[in-house]
Design a protein around this motif. Structure first.
Motif, PDB file in Angstrom:
ATOM      1  N   GLY A  20      16.573   5.430 -37.592  1.00 58.13           N
ATOM      2  CA  GLY A  20      15.939   4.666 -36.524  1.00 58.13           C
ATOM      3  C   GLY A  20      16.965   3.921 -35.691  1.00 58.13           C
ATOM      4  N   SER A  21      16.852   4.070 -34.363  1.00 57.65           N
ATOM      5  CA  SER A  21      17.850   3.458 -33.474  1.00 57.65           C
ATOM      6  C   SER A  21      17.259   2.347 -32.616  1.00 57.65           C
ATOM      7  N   GLY A  22      16.219   1.702 -33.118  1.00 52.94           N
ATOM      8  CA  GLY A  22      15.668   0.551 -32.418  1.00 52.94           C
ATOM      9  C   GLY A  22      16.473  -0.698 -32.704  1.00 52.94           C
ATOM     10  N   PRO A  23      15.944  -1.879 -32.372  1.00 56.39           N
ATOM     11  CA  PRO A  23      16.669  -3.132 -32.627  1.00 56.39           C
ATOM     12  C   PRO A  23      17.121  -3.298 -34.070  1.00 56.39           C
ATOM     13  N   ALA A  24      16.285  -2.909 -35.044  1.00 58.84           N
ATOM     14  CA  ALA A  24      16.662  -3.060 -36.456  1.00 58.84           C
ATOM     15  C   ALA A  24      17.842  -2.168 -36.805  1.00 58.84           C
ATOM     16  N   GLY A  25      17.756  -0.886 -36.461  1.00 60.76           N
ATOM     17  CA  GLY A  25      18.812   0.056 -36.819  1.00 60.76           C
ATOM     18  C   GLY A  25      20.122  -0.226 -36.124  1.00 60.76           C
ATOM     19  N   ILE A  26      20.099  -0.414 -34.820  1.00 58.97           N
ATOM     20  CA  ILE A  26      21.338  -0.660 -34.079  1.00 58.97           C
ATOM     21  C   ILE A  26      21.961  -1.986 -34.492  1.00 58.97           C
ATOM     22  N   THR A  27      21.143  -3.028 -34.669  1.00 58.52           N
ATOM     23  CA  THR A  27      21.700  -4.327 -35.075  1.00 58.52           C
ATOM     24  C   THR A  27      22.390  -4.242 -36.430  1.00 58.52           C
ATOM     25  N   THR A  28      21.772  -3.539 -37.374  1.00 62.30           N
ATOM     26  CA  THR A  28      22.398  -3.393 -38.691  1.00 62.30           C
ATOM     27  C   THR A  28      23.732  -2.673 -38.579  1.00 62.30           C
ATOM     28  N   SER A  29      23.794  -1.650 -37.754  1.00 63.13           N
ATOM     29  CA  SER A  29      25.060  -0.916 -37.579  1.00 63.13           C
ATOM     30  C   SER A  29      26.117  -1.800 -36.930  1.00 63.13           C
ATOM     31  N   LEU A 106      17.977 -17.669 -42.227  1.00 63.95           N
ATOM     32  CA  LEU A 106      18.232 -16.882 -41.022  1.00 63.95           C
ATOM     33  C   LEU A 106      18.932 -17.683 -39.926  1.00 63.95           C
ATOM     34  N   GLU A 107      18.960 -18.996 -40.067  1.00 63.94           N
ATOM     35  CA  GLU A 107      19.517 -19.845 -39.005  1.00 63.94           C
ATOM     36  C   GLU A 107      20.989 -19.571 -38.738  1.00 63.94           C
ATOM     37  N   ARG A 112      24.669 -15.044 -33.144  1.00 59.08           N
ATOM     38  CA  ARG A 112      24.851 -13.593 -33.045  1.00 59.08           C
ATOM     39  C   ARG A 112      23.594 -12.908 -32.521  1.00 59.08           C
ATOM     40  N   THR A 113      22.430 -13.404 -32.945  1.00 55.71           N
ATOM     41  CA  THR A 113      21.173 -12.844 -32.455  1.00 55.71           C
ATOM     42  C   THR A 113      21.043 -13.042 -30.952  1.00 55.71           C
ATOM     43  N   CYS A 114      21.339 -14.236 -30.495  1.00 57.45           N
ATOM     44  CA  CYS A 114      21.249 -14.525 -29.064  1.00 57.45           C
ATOM     45  C   CYS A 114      22.228 -13.670 -28.261  1.00 57.45           C
ATOM     46  N   GLN A 455      17.638 -11.000 -36.606  1.00 58.62           N
ATOM     47  CA  GLN A 455      18.168 -11.897 -37.644  1.00 58.62           C
ATOM     48  C   GLN A 455      18.178 -11.215 -39.014  1.00 58.62           C
ATOM     49  N   LEU A 456      17.054 -10.609 -39.379  1.00 58.83           N
ATOM     50  CA  LEU A 456      16.964  -9.945 -40.681  1.00 58.83           C
ATOM     51  C   LEU A 456      17.957  -8.787 -40.786  1.00 58.83           C
ATOM     52  N   SER A 457      18.185  -8.093 -39.692  1.00 63.02           N
ATOM     53  CA  SER A 457      19.109  -6.952 -39.693  1.00 63.02           C
ATOM     54  C   SER A 457      20.541  -7.405 -39.884  1.00 63.02           C
ATOM     55  N   LEU A 458      20.923  -8.501 -39.253  1.00 61.51           N
ATOM     56  CA  LEU A 458      22.271  -9.045 -39.445  1.00 61.51           C
ATOM     57  C   LEU A 458      22.453  -9.529 -40.881  1.00 61.51           C
TER      58      LEU A 458
END
Length: 471
Positions: A20-29, A106-107, A112-114, A455-458
């Motif tokens: 998956g290349s959505g926000p979750a997948g790309i952010t984790t990578s 998550l704080e 990085r999220t922003c 946040q969760l992906s990072l």
């Protein structure tokens, strides 16, 4: 690098495969790249929208109406961020009360999220009274495909393959040994140390349910995969007027002043005192002036003196007037769930989705109580008037504008009877498979989920970076 199929990829030195290349997948990578860990993103779709590819997302919905699930998500590079509205804000601290992690966990990922979302780290909150806050969203223009395609193409640590469908996982003794993928109509088994499923709030459950059917000894038979599915009803809850100038006087220097809608959200005390779920509203000044006049006529009937006051200032900028838009939380209900359709399959033989969904009476009650209490505040402070829609006031129901936020199905938790993944997003009783995205949400709050997904992906990337055979 970006590949069109699996044929020319050397997987020997890639310890993490992300589906998956959505926000979750790309952010984790991106998080793994920062730690100099190689990852491969496998995307089922192409770089851009394709009608034939989108057909894989067709499914059956029973119960109450939902936005067509083949349209409310995107099967392409960047995932559903391709039509994300951009509203960004951390979830309220109280929304994590039933999670195994808390907001403070998550704080540390806020900056990085922003940066990933291209927004300011500025989420002000101002107390109206014991029940309500004025709140602030940030608005992201990021489309993950547009922002990160070039970055991925030039990265030494992130690899991407397109047009490759994950069918299911194989394994034994609590370890996934292979992911069975279909690339250019050829089936191929790929190996890696760790696998991450990041395919969205419906597809994560679908793939995991199919994987369990194909490999019953690998996955615990009683894991509640697909259960406790939720969304965020977004509704027009009524009409009203709030005098921005008078509100600003009341709040003094605490007023959050910016161009755009006024946002107001429930505080925890309102939830506890009135036994409701979380919710938020926004009111916009940019309504048709003819609509202003219709609202004022209604208010003159029920509140003549205030109606006259509003009529004198109707065209001034300090007036927020018109539709009251409402973001509502839904309770996690075990009966709202994703299952596999035994009679409908895609061209690769994978069962399509059956989604059973019923609106909650608790959510309807929340809308009524929130608006009544907010109306009391406006009247008591003489800063505005609120009128509920008749069907909400009478608890008859509400019409949802859209249902694009798909939450739950692979919930995070400590108990295998009520959750699918642990606090680190690893699936219970499987050592090297992680599930990532909005499907992990235990509760949804009222806030759009993308910010929390990032946040969760990072956090997941940091966790994997500390695993012994990756660190």
């Amino acid at each position: 690098m970006i590949f069109q199929d699996l044929n020319n990829i050397d997987l020997k030195n890639i310890p993490v495969i992300i589906f998956g290349s959505g926000p979750a997948g790309i952010t984790t990578s991106l998080g793994l790249e920062k730690k100099k860990i190689q990852s491969l993103i496998i995307e089922a779709g192409d770089e851009t929208y394709d009608k034939d590819s989108q057909d894989f997302y067709k499914g059956k919905v029973t119960g109450d109406h939902l936005t067509d699930i083949s349209l409310s998500r995107l099967r392409q590079l960047g995932g559903t961020s391709g039509h994300w509205g951009g509203w960004s804000k951390p979830m309220e601290n109280y929304s994590f009360d039933s999670w195994p992690i808390k907001a403070k966990d998550l704080e540390g990922y806020t900056d990085r999220t922003c940066k990933i979302l291209g927004i300011k780290n500025q989420f002000n909150k101002s107390k109206l009274n014991n029940y309500f806050n004025q709140i602030q969203f940030q608005y992201s223009n990021v489309r993950f495909a547009e922002k990160y395609k070039k970055h991925i193409k030039n990265s030494k640590y992130i690899h991407l393959v397109l047009n490759t469908q994950l069918s299911h996982f194989e394994g034994e003794n609590k370890v996934v040994t292979n992911a069975v993928c279909i690339s250019r109509n050829l089936t191929k088994k790929i190996k890696s140390k760790y696998f991450i499923l990041s395919c969205g709030g419906i597809e994560n459950s679908r793939i995991l349910l199919w994987a369990r059917e194909q490999n019953k000894k690998l996955f615990h038979k009683n894991l509640p995969i697909g259960q406790y599915w939720m969304n965020h009803p977004w509704i027009i809850a009524g009409i009203g007027l709030v005098n921005k100038r008078e509100l600003k006087k009341k709040l003094n220097n605490n007023f959050i002043d910016y161009d755009g809608p006024l946002h107001f959200a429930a505080k925890k005390k309102l939830l506890n005192d009135k036994k409701i779920l979380s919710a938020a509203i926004y009111m916009n000044a940019k309504e048709d002036t003819k609509f202003y006049k219709e609202i004022i006529k209604d208010i003159l009937c029920v509140a003549p003196e205030y109606g006259k006051k509003i009529a004198r200032t109707v065209f001034k900028k300090d007036l927020k007037c018109g539709n009251i838009f409402m973001n509502l939380e839904e309770p996690p209900d075990q009966n709202n769930k994703i299952t596999l359709d035994p009679s409908a399959k895609d061209i690769f033989g994978i069962p399509r989705v059956n989604l059973y969904y019923k609106k909650s009476k608790e959510t309807l009650f929340t809308a009524k109580v929130f608006l009544e209490e907010f109306g009391n505040f406006c009247r008591n402070e003489d800063i505005g008037r609120i009128a509920l829609k008749k069907n909400i006031y009478n608890l008859q129901g509400f019409e949802t504008i859209d249902n694009h936020h798909h939450l739950g199905g692979t919930r995070i938790g400590n108990d295998t009877r009520t959750s699918v993944v642990d606090k680190n997003l690893k699936i219970h009783n499987v050592n090297n498979l992680y599930i990532n995205g909005s499907s992990n949400f235990v509760t949804g709050g009222y806030t759009n989920p993308t910010y929390t997904i990032v946040q969760l992906s990072l956090r997941l990337a940091d966790h994997l970076a500390n695993v012994k055979d990756l660190s």
